[in-house]
Every structure is written in structure tokens, then in C-alpha cells.
Scaffold this motif. Structure first.
Motif, PDB file in Angstrom:
ATOM      1  N   LYS A 191       0.834  -1.205   0.000  1.00  0.00           N
ATOM      2  CA  LYS A 191       0.000   0.000   0.000  1.00  0.00           C
ATOM      3  C   LYS A 191       0.869   1.255   0.000  1.00  0.00           C
ATOM      4  N   ALA A 192       1.916   1.257   0.819  1.00  0.00           N
ATOM      5  CA  ALA A 192       2.801   2.423   0.880  1.00  0.00           C
ATOM      6  C   ALA A 192       3.462   2.668  -0.475  1.00  0.00           C
ATOM      7  N   ARG A 223      -1.379   1.305  -9.339  1.00  0.00           N
ATOM      8  CA  ARG A 223      -2.514   0.596  -8.735  1.00  0.00           C
ATOM      9  C   ARG A 223      -2.056  -0.519  -7.794  1.00  0.00           C
ATOM     10  N   PRO A 224      -2.764  -0.707  -6.685  1.00  0.00           N
ATOM     11  CA  PRO A 224      -2.400  -1.776  -5.743  1.00  0.00           C
ATOM     12  C   PRO A 224      -2.342  -3.165  -6.386  1.00  0.00           C
ATOM     13  N   ASN A 225      -3.239  -3.459  -7.332  1.00  0.00           N
ATOM     14  CA  ASN A 225      -3.204  -4.773  -8.004  1.00  0.00           C
ATOM     15  C   ASN A 225      -1.915  -4.959  -8.792  1.00  0.00           C
ATOM     16  N   THR A 226      -1.426  -3.890  -9.395  1.00  0.00           N
ATOM     17  CA  THR A 226      -0.174  -3.955 -10.151  1.00  0.00           C
ATOM     18  C   THR A 226       1.002  -4.161  -9.208  1.00  0.00           C
ATOM     19  N   ILE A 227       1.008  -3.442  -8.089  1.00  0.00           N
ATOM     20  CA  ILE A 227       2.072  -3.622  -7.086  1.00  0.00           C
ATOM     21  C   ILE A 227       2.058  -5.061  -6.581  1.00  0.00           C
ATOM     22  N   SER A 228       0.885  -5.610  -6.338  1.00  0.00           N
ATOM     23  CA  SER A 228       0.767  -6.994  -5.873  1.00  0.00           C
ATOM     24  C   SER A 228       1.343  -7.963  -6.905  1.00  0.00           C
ATOM     25  N   ALA A 229       1.035  -7.747  -8.181  1.00  0.00           N
ATOM     26  CA  ALA A 229       1.562  -8.617  -9.241  1.00  0.00           C
ATOM     27  C   ALA A 229       3.085  -8.523  -9.311  1.00  0.00           C
ATOM     28  N   LEU A 230       3.630  -7.345  -9.096  1.00  0.00           N
ATOM     29  CA  LEU A 230       5.088  -7.188  -9.071  1.00  0.00           C
ATOM     30  C   LEU A 230       5.678  -7.881  -7.848  1.00  0.00           C
ATOM     31  N   TRP A 231       5.018  -7.743  -6.718  1.00  0.00           N
ATOM     32  CA  TRP A 231       5.468  -8.365  -5.464  1.00  0.00           C
ATOM     33  C   TRP A 231       5.569  -9.884  -5.612  1.00  0.00           C
ATOM     34  N   TYR A 232       4.533 -10.486  -6.201  1.00  0.00           N
ATOM     35  CA  TYR A 232       4.494 -11.944  -6.354  1.00  0.00           C
ATOM     36  C   TYR A 232       5.203 -12.446  -7.612  1.00  0.00           C
ATOM     37  N   GLY A 233       5.682 -11.525  -8.442  1.00  0.00           N
ATOM     38  CA  GLY A 233       6.392 -11.925  -9.651  1.00  0.00           C
ATOM     39  C   GLY A 233       5.493 -12.480 -10.736  1.00  0.00           C
ATOM     40  N   THR A 234       4.213 -12.114 -10.710  1.00  0.00           N
ATOM     41  CA  THR A 234       3.271 -12.632 -11.695  1.00  0.00           C
ATOM     42  C   THR A 234       2.924 -11.613 -12.782  1.00  0.00           C
ATOM     43  N   ALA A 235       3.533 -10.440 -12.731  1.00  0.00           N
ATOM     44  CA  ALA A 235       3.256  -9.406 -13.735  1.00  0.00           C
ATOM     45  C   ALA A 235       3.718  -9.893 -15.109  1.00  0.00           C
ATOM     46  N   ILE A 239       7.101   1.482 -18.907  1.00  0.00           N
ATOM     47  CA  ILE A 239       8.292   2.300 -18.697  1.00  0.00           C
ATOM     48  C   ILE A 239       8.035   3.333 -17.599  1.00  0.00           C
ATOM     49  N   GLU A 240       6.860   3.946 -17.599  1.00  0.00           N
ATOM     50  CA  GLU A 240       6.533   4.937 -16.566  1.00  0.00           C
ATOM     51  C   GLU A 240       6.523   4.292 -15.180  1.00  0.00           C
ATOM     52  N   HIS A 241       6.070   3.051 -15.082  1.00  0.00           N
ATOM     53  CA  HIS A 241       6.093   2.356 -13.789  1.00  0.00           C
ATOM     54  C   HIS A 241       7.528   2.110 -13.337  1.00  0.00           C
ATOM     55  N   ILE A 242       8.391   1.744 -14.265  1.00  0.00           N
ATOM     56  CA  ILE A 242       9.806   1.556 -13.925  1.00  0.00           C
ATOM     57  C   ILE A 242      10.363   2.856 -13.362  1.00  0.00           C
ATOM     58  N   ASN A 243      10.058   3.968 -14.012  1.00  0.00           N
ATOM     59  CA  ASN A 243      10.516   5.278 -13.553  1.00  0.00           C
ATOM     60  C   ASN A 243      10.000   5.577 -12.144  1.00  0.00           C
ATOM     61  N   GLN A 244       8.712   5.342 -11.913  1.00  0.00           N
ATOM     62  CA  GLN A 244       8.106   5.613 -10.605  1.00  0.00           C
ATOM     63  C   GLN A 244       8.683   4.708  -9.521  1.00  0.00           C
ATOM     64  N   LEU A 245       8.888   3.439  -9.847  1.00  0.00           N
ATOM     65  CA  LEU A 245       9.463   2.498  -8.884  1.00  0.00           C
ATOM     66  C   LEU A 245      10.901   2.867  -8.532  1.00  0.00           C
TER      67      LEU A 245
END
Length: 76
Positions: free
Chosen positions: A18-19, A27-39, A44-50
Motif C-alpha cells: 500500500k505504501a 494501482r495496488p493490483n499492479t504492485i501486488s503482481a510485481l510483489w508476487y512476480g506474476t506481472a 516504462i513509466e512504472h519503472i521510472n516511478q518504482l
């Protein structure tokens, strides 16, 4: 295989999903998919933000691990 290392970097920064979502606007669902490695893809914009939120470079987010069962590259 590409290993997404977002969960490791979040652990080092002691960030919850959430943080990280709040910091990046992703979006939280996208962060969750990245967390679990299922994305399946990463914008590119997400890479920049991360990278901004986790104080890292793109190479810190992703790791290439060669497949054990393949010795040859598939031809397209």
C-alpha cells in the motif's frame, strides 16, 4: 526467465504494498503482481516511478536468470 525484485527492494526500505502504491501512484493490483512476480508486462513509466520511490536503477528491479532447460535461443 526475468525475476522481478520489487519485493526485495521493498523489504530493504520496509515498505508495504500500500505504501509503495501511495508513493508511486501505481494501482495496488499492479504492485501486488510485481510483489508476487506474476506481472506479465511493466510500463516504462512504472519503472521510472518504482526507481524514484525505491531509490534504485532499472537494473535493480529486474534480474535475468537463464533457463536451465534451454541451451539454444529460440529463433523468431
Amino acid at each position: 526467465m526475468i525475476n522481478i525484485r520489487v519485493s526485495e527492494l521493498m523489504g530493504k526500505k520496509k515498505l508495504t504494498q500500500k505504501a509503495l502504491s501511495d508513493l508511486t501512484g501505481i494501482r495496488p493490483n499492479t504492485i501486488s503482481a510485481l510483489w508476487y512476480g506474476t506481472a506479465k508486462r511493466l510500463e516504462i513509466e512504472h519503472i521510472n516511478q518504482l526507481c524514484a520511490a525505491l531509490d534504485c536503477s532499472p537494473s535493480d528491479l529486474l534480474e535475468y536468470i537463464p533457463d536451465q532447460n534451454k541451451n539454444e535461443v529460440d529463433e523468431f
